[in-house]
Design an enzyme around this catalytic site. Structure first.
Site, mmCIF file in Angstrom:
data_model
loop_
_atom_site.group_PDB
_atom_site.id
_atom_site.type_symbol
_atom_site.label_atom_id
_atom_site.label_comp_id
_atom_site.label_asym_id
_atom_site.label_seq_id
_atom_site.Cartn_x
_atom_site.Cartn_y
_atom_site.Cartn_z
ATOM 1 N N ASP A 79 53.981 4.591 -4.813
ATOM 2 C CA ASP A 79 54.832 3.472 -4.394
ATOM 3 C C ASP A 79 56.082 3.433 -5.273
ATOM 4 O O ASP A 79 56.023 3.031 -6.427
ATOM 5 C CB ASP A 79 54.071 2.145 -4.504
ATOM 6 C CG ASP A 79 54.833 1.007 -3.850
ATOM 7 O OD1 ASP A 79 54.600 0.750 -2.655
ATOM 8 O OD2 ASP A 79 55.655 0.374 -4.533
ATOM 9 N N GLU A 81 59.791 2.273 -6.678
ATOM 10 C CA GLU A 81 60.757 1.179 -6.744
ATOM 11 C C GLU A 81 62.124 1.833 -6.905
ATOM 12 O O GLU A 81 62.248 2.883 -7.548
ATOM 13 C CB GLU A 81 60.460 0.229 -7.903
ATOM 14 C CG GLU A 81 59.122 -0.478 -7.799
ATOM 15 C CD GLU A 81 58.932 -1.247 -6.508
ATOM 16 O OE1 GLU A 81 59.920 -1.824 -6.006
ATOM 17 O OE2 GLU A 81 57.800 -1.265 -5.996
ATOM 18 N N ASP A 178 58.878 5.457 1.593
ATOM 19 C CA ASP A 178 58.875 6.226 0.342
ATOM 20 C C ASP A 178 59.100 7.718 0.572
ATOM 21 O O ASP A 178 59.946 8.333 -0.094
ATOM 22 C CB ASP A 178 57.539 6.022 -0.399
ATOM 23 C CG ASP A 178 57.277 4.571 -0.743
ATOM 24 O OD1 ASP A 178 57.513 4.177 -1.894
ATOM 25 O OD2 ASP A 178 56.839 3.822 0.149
ATOM 26 N N HIS A 236 56.008 -5.815 -5.878
ATOM 27 C CA HIS A 236 57.183 -4.964 -6.109
ATOM 28 C C HIS A 236 57.219 -4.350 -7.510
ATOM 29 O O HIS A 236 58.265 -3.855 -7.940
ATOM 30 C CB HIS A 236 58.488 -5.706 -5.811
ATOM 31 C CG HIS A 236 58.559 -6.226 -4.407
ATOM 32 N ND1 HIS A 236 58.591 -5.397 -3.306
ATOM 33 C CD2 HIS A 236 58.577 -7.492 -3.929
ATOM 34 C CE1 HIS A 236 58.641 -6.131 -2.209
ATOM 35 N NE2 HIS A 236 58.626 -7.412 -2.560
ATOM 36 N N ASP A 241 51.568 -2.199 -7.239
ATOM 37 C CA ASP A 241 51.414 -1.977 -5.800
ATOM 38 C C ASP A 241 50.449 -0.829 -5.535
ATOM 39 O O ASP A 241 49.640 -0.882 -4.600
ATOM 40 C CB ASP A 241 52.766 -1.688 -5.151
ATOM 41 C CG ASP A 241 53.616 -2.945 -4.976
ATOM 42 O OD1 ASP A 241 53.090 -4.052 -5.231
ATOM 43 O OD2 ASP A 241 54.793 -2.820 -4.589
#
Length: 266
Positions: A79, A81, A178, A236, A241
């Protein structure tokens, strides 16, 4: 018939006649697990478990008997960011790169890869980005570039045995963004190749909708709510996550769901 099958299996184990040839043990293990999971051996479960343990199946049987086997040896939960603002900045750049290696048999986390990444086009994080992700400027300043992080991912994959052709693994993400948009888009911008192992994945939202019959409009929050799970950490945060994704996958697997690739081949 199921009771007869159960009695026969228990009797075989109980009398000590279960001297299985070594090459048949995996088949026997899988057969018994399937029977236990399907409820065919109901009433005999504790007896079977004790007898299996006496024949060297050990604790791994307890973990395996609770849900059917998956198609993959490992799930790689990911995941990202990325830099962001309102209105959105372009190009976006990955600033957190976490991966959890999830054992496909036990659905437990075996290893973690986690690095922060130095953005180069927009090196200064916006207040919106920090508020959303919890990532402050000091967490990305001086960190490796995306190219360097990708090299370290490859080293980690090799160390974990994930590059072995006989080992089946697949990435899992919450959505397609992603690996369909973010990583290939930034790699194209920087002139970097995308490794083949990033080109197929499982979209957890699709998997959840197949399993539960409803689309999780609010992503992880809806999936946790639908499965009566407590949300882990802060939304987030990439690594948090990933932990939520892993927890949701484990819960669905224990309910008998078999995960399959959802992305289309590149």
């Amino acid at each position: 018939v199921s009771d007869a099958s159960g009695c026969s299996m228990v009797a075989l184990l109980h009398t000590g006649a279960a001297k299985f040839p070594r090459n048949l043990l995996p088949r026997v293990r899988q057969a018994v697990c399937s029977l236990l999971a399907a409820g065919v051996l109901k009433g005999y479960g504790s007896i079977v478990s004790r007898k299996l343990a006496s024949h060297g199946f050990g604790a791994s049987m307890a973990a395996m008997s609770s849900f059917p086997p998956q198609r993959y040896h490992y799930f790689l939960v990911l995941d990202f960011e990325a830099t962001c603002d309102k209105p959105q900045i372009h190009p976006q750049e990955i600033i957190e790169f976490p991966i959890l290696k999830l054992n496909g048999r036990t659905m437990e986390i075996e290893s973690t890869f986690h690095m922060y990444v130095q953005p180069v086009v927009h090196p200064q994080l916006t207040p919106f980005c920090t508020e959303l992700t919890g990532i402050i400027q000091g967490m990305v300043d001086g960190q490796p570039s995306l190219q360097q992080v990708l090299e370290r991912v490859d080293e980690w994959m090799a160390k974990e045995g994930l590059l072995d052709p006989s080992v089946k693994s697949i990435f899992v993400t919450c959505g397609d963004w992603d690996l369909k948009v973010m990583l290939p888009g930034q790699c194209q911008y920087l002139g970097l190749p995308v490794a083949d192992y990033f080109k197929q994945w499982i979209n957890l939202k699709k998997a959840y909708s197949f399993a539960m019959g409803s689309w999780p409009k609010n992503g992880l929050l809806d999936m946790n709510k639908g499965l009566n799970l407590q949300h882990i950490g802060r939304p987030h945060s990439g690594i948090d996550d990933c932990k939520n994704i892993a927890n949701i996958m484990k819960t669905l697997a224990h309910r008998g769901f078999i995960f399959k690739q959802t992305s289309k081949p590149f």
